[in-house]
Design a protein around this motif. Structure first.
Motif, short mmCIF file in Angstrom:
data_model
loop_
_atom_site.label_atom_id
_atom_site.label_comp_id
_atom_site.label_asym_id
_atom_site.label_seq_id
_atom_site.Cartn_x
_atom_site.Cartn_y
_atom_site.Cartn_z
N VAL A 188 0.84 -1.20 0.03
CA VAL A 188 -0.08 0.18 -0.01
C VAL A 188 0.94 1.05 0.17
O VAL A 188 0.60 2.24 -0.88
CB VAL A 188 -1.08 0.07 1.26
N LYS A 189 1.83 1.34 0.83
CA LYS A 189 2.82 2.35 0.93
C LYS A 189 3.46 2.76 -0.45
O LYS A 189 3.43 3.93 -0.97
CB LYS A 189 4.00 2.26 1.86
N ALA A 190 3.58 1.81 -1.11
CA ALA A 190 4.34 1.75 -2.61
C ALA A 190 3.48 2.18 -3.36
O ALA A 190 3.52 3.02 -4.40
CB ALA A 190 4.75 0.52 -2.84
N TYR A 191 1.99 1.88 -3.50
CA TYR A 191 1.18 2.31 -4.16
C TYR A 191 0.68 3.93 -4.11
O TYR A 191 0.57 4.64 -4.95
CB TYR A 191 -0.35 1.31 -3.91
N THR B 22 2.95 10.57 -7.02
CA THR B 22 4.09 10.92 -8.19
C THR B 22 3.46 11.20 -9.52
O THR B 22 3.53 12.05 -10.29
CB THR B 22 5.14 9.82 -8.39
N ARG B 23 2.50 10.17 -9.94
CA ARG B 23 1.81 10.18 -11.17
C ARG B 23 0.69 11.24 -11.25
O ARG B 23 0.46 11.79 -12.26
CB ARG B 23 1.07 8.81 -11.19
N LEU B 24 0.05 11.68 -9.94
CA LEU B 24 -0.65 12.87 -10.04
C LEU B 24 -0.14 14.16 -9.70
O LEU B 24 -0.65 15.27 -9.99
CB LEU B 24 -1.86 12.69 -8.77
N GLY B 25 1.15 14.02 -9.49
CA GLY B 25 1.91 15.38 -9.22
C GLY B 25 1.57 16.01 -8.06
O GLY B 25 1.51 17.25 -8.05
N VAL B 26 1.23 15.39 -7.02
CA VAL B 26 0.74 16.04 -5.99
C VAL B 26 1.92 16.02 -4.74
O VAL B 26 2.56 14.99 -4.99
CB VAL B 26 -0.48 15.61 -5.24
N ARG B 27 1.88 16.60 -3.69
CA ARG B 27 2.91 16.58 -2.61
C ARG B 27 2.84 15.83 -1.69
O ARG B 27 3.47 15.17 -1.08
CB ARG B 27 3.32 18.03 -2.07
#
Length: 216
Positions: free
Chosen positions: A186-189, A195-200
């Motif tokens: 889950v942590k990896a997901y 990253t893919r959504l470009g959020v912090r």
């Protein structure tokens, strides 16, 4: 046991926060600091799970300390605890990687809930702050629902499932139980989703999940 660092320039406030936290047998205050620079040093030395930082502190304010902690001790989840709820503080805290934002005028139960959420990899906003963040975030976008759905289209079906649960305020452990996964997966997901959504951080991801209609 959740290890917590409490940083505030007022000794009485630190004592009050410690008193609240010690009512929970699963929480231990391992260090205290009266200014931001000392807080960063204490976090590096004691490696707490969660750091509670006041915003207005001498030598180094809480917001700058939070940004410094993200660089030198990224495993420490940061919660901002303050009497000040101005939007610019909220925005900087969240974009700086804080896991949550609490007002000192809030219910003491919020503090314990926030510490558990942050330690479990989730985010937490006090209700008053959450209302302001959602309103500001939604108001800053044109066609937010359609734009959000377009952004999450890059995710796989499983990643959208995880994002929906992040949006529901669930910790990594809770998501793992619901989806029959191990917590490390889950942590990896979650890391991939950010990253893919470009959020912090998880707060921004949760807001995007709400806008996209993933949370019901």
């Amino acid at each position: 046991m959740i290890r917590v660092l409490v940083a505030d320039d007022e000794a009485m406030i630190r004592a009050g926060v410690r008193a609240i936290l010690t009512t929970d047998p699963d929480v231990a205050v391992v260090a205290e600091a009266g200014d931001g620079r000392t807080a960063v040093e204490a976090a590096r030395r004691h490696r707490p799970d969660v750091a509670l930082l006041d915003i207005r502190m001498p030598s180094l304010d809480g917001l700058t300390a939070a940004e410094e902690l993200r660089r030198v001790a990224p495993s420490v989840a940061v919660l901002m605890l303050t009497t000040f709820g101005e939007d610019e503080y909220i925005d900087r805290a969240l974009t700086g990687g804080a896991a949550g934002f609490l007002l000192k005028s809030g219910d003491p139960r919020e503090l314990l809930a926030a510490v558990h959420a942050a330690a479990g990899g989730a985010a937490f906003l006090s209700p008053k702050v959450a209302q302001r963040v959602i309103a500001a975030y939604a108001g800053s976008r044109t066609g937010p629902a359609a734009a959000a759905r377009e952004r999450i289209a890059v995710l796989t079906d499983r990643e959208r499932e995880v994002l929906a649960l992040v949006g529901g305020g669930h910790s990594n452990a809770e998501i793992a139980r619901r989806l029959f996964l191990v917590e490390g997966t889950v942590k990896a997901y979650v890391s991939t989703i950010l990253t893919r959504l470009g959020v912090r951080n998880r707060v921004q991801a949760a807001l995007l999940a709400h806008e996209a209609g993933l949370t019901g």
